[in-house]
Design a protein around this motif. Structure first.
Motif, PDB file in Angstrom:
ATOM      1  N   PRO A 117      41.761  53.725  29.261  1.00 20.16           N
ATOM      2  CA  PRO A 117      40.643  54.176  28.423  1.00 20.16           C
ATOM      3  C   PRO A 117      40.556  53.338  27.145  1.00 20.16           C
ATOM      4  N   HIS A 118      39.348  52.984  26.768  1.00 18.05           N
ATOM      5  CA  HIS A 118      39.164  52.155  25.583  1.00 18.05           C
ATOM      6  C   HIS A 118      37.787  52.412  24.979  1.00 18.05           C
ATOM      7  N   ARG A 119      37.610  51.914  23.755  1.00 18.76           N
ATOM      8  CA  ARG A 119      36.331  51.971  23.062  1.00 18.76           C
ATOM      9  C   ARG A 119      35.906  50.543  22.760  1.00 18.76           C
ATOM     10  N   ASP A 120      34.700  50.167  23.136  1.00 18.40           N
ATOM     11  CA  ASP A 120      34.270  48.783  22.976  1.00 18.40           C
ATOM     12  C   ASP A 120      34.093  48.391  21.514  1.00 18.40           C
ATOM     13  N   GLN A 121      33.926  49.350  20.624  1.00 24.15           N
ATOM     14  CA  GLN A 121      33.803  49.025  19.208  1.00 24.15           C
ATOM     15  C   GLN A 121      35.084  48.413  18.642  1.00 24.15           C
ATOM     16  N   ASP A 122      36.193  48.567  19.355  1.00 26.76           N
ATOM     17  CA  ASP A 122      37.452  48.028  18.863  1.00 26.76           C
ATOM     18  C   ASP A 122      37.522  46.518  18.967  1.00 26.76           C
ATOM     19  N   MET A 123      36.463  45.873  19.501  1.00 28.20           N
ATOM     20  CA  MET A 123      36.369  44.411  19.435  1.00 28.20           C
ATOM     21  C   MET A 123      36.332  43.939  17.987  1.00 28.20           C
ATOM     22  N   TRP A 124      35.813  44.780  17.111  1.00 26.17           N
ATOM     23  CA  TRP A 124      35.623  44.388  15.718  1.00 26.17           C
ATOM     24  C   TRP A 124      36.574  45.171  14.818  1.00 26.17           C
ATOM     25  N   ALA A 125      37.298  44.455  13.971  1.00 24.86           N
ATOM     26  CA  ALA A 125      38.240  45.090  13.040  1.00 24.86           C
ATOM     27  C   ALA A 125      37.468  45.554  11.813  1.00 24.86           C
ATOM     28  N   SER A 126      36.840  46.689  11.945  1.00 25.36           N
ATOM     29  CA  SER A 126      35.998  47.224  10.879  1.00 25.36           C
ATOM     30  C   SER A 126      36.147  48.733  10.833  1.00 25.36           C
ATOM     31  N   ALA A 127      35.591  49.317   9.788  1.00 24.29           N
ATOM     32  CA  ALA A 127      35.715  50.767   9.604  1.00 24.29           C
ATOM     33  C   ALA A 127      35.050  51.505  10.755  1.00 24.29           C
ATOM     34  N   LYS A 128      35.690  52.532  11.238  1.00 26.54           N
ATOM     35  CA  LYS A 128      35.181  53.334  12.355  1.00 26.54           C
ATOM     36  C   LYS A 128      34.944  54.773  11.892  1.00 26.54           C
ATOM     37  N   GLY A 129      34.168  55.489  12.699  1.00 25.78           N
ATOM     38  CA  GLY A 129      33.980  56.904  12.446  1.00 25.78           C
ATOM     39  C   GLY A 129      32.588  57.289  12.000  1.00 25.78           C
ATOM     40  N   GLU A 130      31.842  56.363  11.427  1.00 25.92           N
ATOM     41  CA  GLU A 130      30.484  56.655  10.977  1.00 25.92           C
ATOM     42  C   GLU A 130      29.480  55.674  11.560  1.00 25.92           C
ATOM     43  N   VAL A 131      29.746  54.383  11.409  1.00 21.88           N
ATOM     44  CA  VAL A 131      28.837  53.349  11.906  1.00 21.88           C
ATOM     45  C   VAL A 131      28.979  53.215  13.421  1.00 21.88           C
ATOM     46  N   GLU A 132      27.852  53.100  14.109  1.00 20.61           N
ATOM     47  CA  GLU A 132      27.858  52.735  15.522  1.00 20.61           C
ATOM     48  C   GLU A 132      27.533  51.257  15.617  1.00 20.61           C
ATOM     49  N   TYR A 133      28.397  50.510  16.289  1.00 20.74           N
ATOM     50  CA  TYR A 133      28.267  49.066  16.335  1.00 20.74           C
ATOM     51  C   TYR A 133      27.544  48.566  17.579  1.00 20.74           C
ATOM     52  N   LEU A 134      27.576  49.335  18.654  1.00 19.20           N
ATOM     53  CA  LEU A 134      26.916  48.865  19.877  1.00 19.20           C
ATOM     54  C   LEU A 134      26.557  50.022  20.796  1.00 19.20           C
ATOM     55  N   VAL A 135      25.665  49.712  21.732  1.00 22.12           N
ATOM     56  CA  VAL A 135      25.302  50.626  22.807  1.00 22.12           C
ATOM     57  C   VAL A 135      25.412  49.854  24.110  1.00 22.12           C
ATOM     58  N   ASN A 136      26.118  50.414  25.076  1.00 21.99           N
ATOM     59  CA  ASN A 136      26.268  49.825  26.408  1.00 21.99           C
ATOM     60  C   ASN A 136      25.290  50.480  27.380  1.00 21.99           C
ATOM     61  N   VAL A 137      24.797  49.693  28.332  1.00 21.32           N
ATOM     62  CA  VAL A 137      23.943  50.213  29.388  1.00 21.32           C
ATOM     63  C   VAL A 137      24.506  49.735  30.723  1.00 21.32           C
ATOM     64  N   MET A 138      24.917  50.657  31.554  1.00 19.84           N
ATOM     65  CA  MET A 138      25.450  50.354  32.882  1.00 19.84           C
ATOM     66  C   MET A 138      24.352  50.534  33.912  1.00 19.84           C
ATOM     67  N   TRP A 139      24.095  49.459  34.675  1.00 22.55           N
ATOM     68  CA  TRP A 139      23.100  49.486  35.743  1.00 22.55           C
ATOM     69  C   TRP A 139      23.831  49.301  37.075  1.00 22.55           C
ATOM     70  N   PRO A 140      23.902  50.295  37.938  1.00 20.37           N
ATOM     71  CA  PRO A 140      24.580  50.140  39.230  1.00 20.37           C
ATOM     72  C   PRO A 140      23.732  49.378  40.234  1.00 20.37           C
ATOM     73  N   PHE A 141      24.378  48.486  40.990  1.00 28.61           N
ATOM     74  CA  PHE A 141      23.730  47.810  42.108  1.00 28.61           C
ATOM     75  C   PHE A 141      24.023  48.522  43.422  1.00 28.61           C
ATOM     76  N   THR A 142      25.199  49.134  43.488  1.00 29.56           N
ATOM     77  CA  THR A 142      25.582  49.979  44.615  1.00 29.56           C
ATOM     78  C   THR A 142      25.781  51.381  44.065  1.00 29.56           C
ATOM     79  N   PRO A 143      25.762  52.413  44.892  1.00 33.80           N
ATOM     80  CA  PRO A 143      26.056  53.741  44.361  1.00 33.80           C
ATOM     81  C   PRO A 143      27.418  53.757  43.666  1.00 33.80           C
ATOM     82  N   TYR A 144      27.479  54.403  42.519  1.00 34.40           N
ATOM     83  CA  TYR A 144      28.741  54.613  41.809  1.00 34.40           C
ATOM     84  C   TYR A 144      29.226  56.016  42.150  1.00 34.40           C
ATOM     85  N   THR A 145      30.391  56.094  42.744  1.00 32.23           N
ATOM     86  CA  THR A 145      30.959  57.385  43.121  1.00 32.23           C
ATOM     87  C   THR A 145      32.360  57.497  42.533  1.00 32.23           C
TER      88      THR A 145
END
Length: 295
Positions: A117-145
């Motif tokens: 388990p991980h958080r992608d915001q940890d790519m950046w060494a910056s203050a966490k907890g208030e600012v949102e740094y990114l949004v991910n969008v997952m698009w499946p090509f095959t069914p995800y089960t």
């Protein structure tokens, strides 16, 4: 008769859910045929790609980037109006413009273990907890089960809860069909599930981040001027050919979109790229100085 839902209403609905829970699923956002066409364009390169190395990427997983150059269908996903509306609603408080963080096709092969388990915001060494740094969008090509390694999400693990030391125990597999989109915040705890099936799980992640951050995928190398020159202006801007006010990311003091012109001027002069409030402050200061010097 059912009342039509406007795009703005949909943006409000999904952005509210995303803020509240750290993720949301938008069903049937792309036609199955469009997904299949993109999958077909990427399949050969993904099949030929080497397996990743390392515990994070996964040694039973293949990944390829620079998807806007690999398929003409990729732009329809990257520039989906509803997705961009949601992303901008989430990230706007902390930036002047958003940018593309990455496009990556992923193939998780049978036998792949569960990703940590991980958080992608940890790519950046910056203050966490208030600012949102990114949004991910997952698009499946095959069914995800759950059986083939659907993304595992930890609901309500985002925002200020990202500062908690204990790893949440409750998670679920985000099962999706091709055409669905899974959006989750950079502060949301997640990871790929184990592929216990006999089939490859294929899909694409498109990620957007604050316009002043260094993106995960170096967009100017993925899409140099010779490539980005063929992009529509909005897409070129999204991959980095625009300034983030004030004056960030310029080329010789001008918007880097100048590099997409057929002929570059022999000489360039720096031009202000300020937010309206900054431009007003600078103009007011210049006027006051002029008055003082004239008195």
């Amino acid at each position: 008769m059912a009342t039509a839902i406007s795009c703005d209403d949909s943006v409000d609905h999904y952005a509210t859910a995303l803020r509240a829970h750290g993720y949301c699923i938008v069903p049937r956002l792309q036609p199955a045929g469009t997904v299949a066409a993109l999958d077909a364009d990427l399949r050969g390169a993904l099949d030929k790609a080497l397996f990743c190395r390392g515990d994070f990427y996964g040694e039973r997983t293949k990944r390829i980037g620079s998807l806007l150059t690999r398929s003409p269908h990729a732009a329809a996903f990257v520039q989906h109006a509803l997705v961009l509306g949601i992303v901008e609603r989430i990230l706007a408080p902390w930036c002047d413009t958003i940018q593309l963080n990455l496009t990556q096709a992923i193939a998780i092969h049978p036998g792949a273990p569960r990703q940590f388990p991980h958080r992608d915001q940890d790519m950046w060494a910056s203050a966490k907890g208030e600012v949102e740094y990114l949004v991910n969008v997952m698009w499946p090509f095959t069914p995800y089960t759950e059986d083939n390694g659907a993304t595992l999400l930890y609901p309500d693990s985002h925002g200020a809860r990202a500062l908690e030391e204990a790893t949440p125990s409750a998670c679920f597999a985000a099962e999706l069909d091709p055409g669905d989109a899974l959006l989750f915040l950079g502060s949301t705890l997640h990871g790929a599930g184990a592929n216990r099936s006999n089939a490859v799980r294929r899909g694409m992640i498109v990620s957007y981040c604050l316009g002043w951050l260094k993106p995960y995928e170096n967009q100017w190398l993925a899409y140099p001027p010779a490539v980005a020159r063929s992009f529509p202006p909005e897409l070129a801007g999204l991959v980095g050919y625009r300034q983030h006010r004030p004056n960030l990311g310029n080329y010789e003091g001008q918007c880097p979109s100048i590099l997409l012109q057929d002929r570059l001027p022999e000489r360039l002069g720096a031009i202000d790229a300020l937010r309206p409030d900054q431009a007003a402050m600078a103009a007011d200061y210049r006027a006051r100085v002029a008055r003082d010097e004239g008195s």
